[in-house]
Design a protein around this motif. Structure first.
Motif, PDB file in Angstrom:
ATOM      1  N   ASP A 273       0.183 -56.149  19.888  1.00  0.00           N
ATOM      2  CA  ASP A 273      -0.378 -56.220  20.343  1.00  0.00           C
ATOM      3  C   ASP A 273      -0.740 -56.914  21.978  1.00  0.00           C
TER       4      ASP A 273
ATOM      5  N   MET B  73      -3.623 -56.542   6.753  1.00  0.00           N
ATOM      6  CA  MET B  73      -2.848 -55.795   6.460  1.00  0.00           C
ATOM      7  C   MET B  73      -2.127 -56.061   5.244  1.00  0.00           C
TER       8      MET B  73
ATOM      9  N   LYS C  65      -4.272 -52.242   5.936  1.00  0.00           N
ATOM     10  CA  LYS C  65      -3.022 -51.276   6.356  1.00  0.00           C
ATOM     11  C   LYS C  65      -1.985 -51.502   6.745  1.00  0.00           C
TER      12      LYS C  65
ATOM     13  N   VAL D  91       5.319 -52.088   5.911  1.00  0.00           N
ATOM     14  CA  VAL D  91       5.641 -50.586   7.048  1.00  0.00           C
ATOM     15  C   VAL D  91       5.132 -49.468   7.619  1.00  0.00           C
ATOM     16  N   GLU D  92       4.695 -48.679   7.385  1.00  0.00           N
ATOM     17  CA  GLU D  92       4.086 -46.842   7.141  1.00  0.00           C
ATOM     18  C   GLU D  92       5.566 -46.103   7.410  1.00  0.00           C
TER      19      GLU D  92
ATOM     20  N   LYS E 122       1.246 -53.432  11.550  1.00  0.00           N
ATOM     21  CA  LYS E 122       1.630 -52.914  12.884  1.00  0.00           C
ATOM     22  C   LYS E 122       2.615 -53.863  13.954  1.00  0.00           C
ATOM     23  N   HIS E 123       2.866 -52.635  15.039  1.00  0.00           N
ATOM     24  CA  HIS E 123       3.012 -53.754  16.136  1.00  0.00           C
ATOM     25  C   HIS E 123       1.800 -54.711  17.280  1.00  0.00           C
TER      26      HIS E 123
END
Length: 201
Positions: A56, A113, A50, A117-118, A53-54
């Motif tokens: 959480d 991951m 993936k 970056v997406e 992502k940030h």
């Protein structure tokens, strides 16, 4: 002269190599290396990870700040000195290196991951702008709010100044009280410094 060396024996002391035999060994070794390289490359399809992502969760770097800890060599990794990463099961000695570790490639791979970056689409960017605009308009800001905040800040500052003045007065009183040591007047007169004391109280 016949006693020095036997007839028909090579006594030049130089080793002779069979070139064909060694060339065959080299070709065989190259063949094995090629097969090994093919096997390692064809282990299966590449793993699709993936994109980044940030986080959480909040990274806790300050909970152990200023605390002492007994370090024992037999303690489990999670209780040793430093920052423990439960994903990679390693201990990092300081906060800067811990941040580098959790942002690094090894840790991100363990989380599944990749370091890519997406790419955001136009719709995503527009929706984010809309959210931010709504958040801004939800909190109306007026001059009255600004005046109230300034007034509150001034009151807090005055309170801090007042507390500082009180602390200074208390320290001064304590200092004066410490200087005024109770001395028996008879002992003071006998020692010769009965008249040096101040009559102020």
């Amino acid at each position: 002269m016949a006693g020095n060396g036997a007839v028909g024996v090579d006594n030049t002391h130089r080793r002779k190599f069979d070139l064909e035999e060694y060339a065959e060994k080299a070709r065989e070794r190259e063949r094995k290396e090629e097969e090994g390289a093919r096997k390692s490359k064809s282990k299966g399809p590449p793993v699709q990870r993936k994109p980044l992502k940030h986080r959480d969760y909040e990274v806790d770097l300050e909970s152990r700040l200023g605390k002492t800890q007994v370090v024992t060599p037999i303690a489990p990794l999670s209780q040793q000195a430093g920052y423990f990463c439960s994903v990679c099961e390693c201990v990092v000695k300081d906060s800067a290196n811990y941040l580098d570790h959790i942002n690094g490639k090894k840790h991100q791979r363990a989380l599944g991951m990749s370091m890519r970056v997406e790419r955001a689409s136009l719709e995503q960017v527009q929706s984010r702008f809309e959210k931010l605009k709504k958040r801004k308009t939800d909190l109306p800001f007026t001059e009255q709010d600004l005046d109230e905040r300034i007034l509150k800040q001034q009151q807090e500052e005055e309170e801090r100044k007042r507390q500082r003045r009180e602390k200074k007065k208390e320290k001064k009183k304590e200092k004066v009280d410490d200087e005024e040591i109770e001395i028996d007047p008879d002992v003071a007169a006998m020692m010769g410094f009965g008249g040096f004391g101040s009559s102020k109280k």
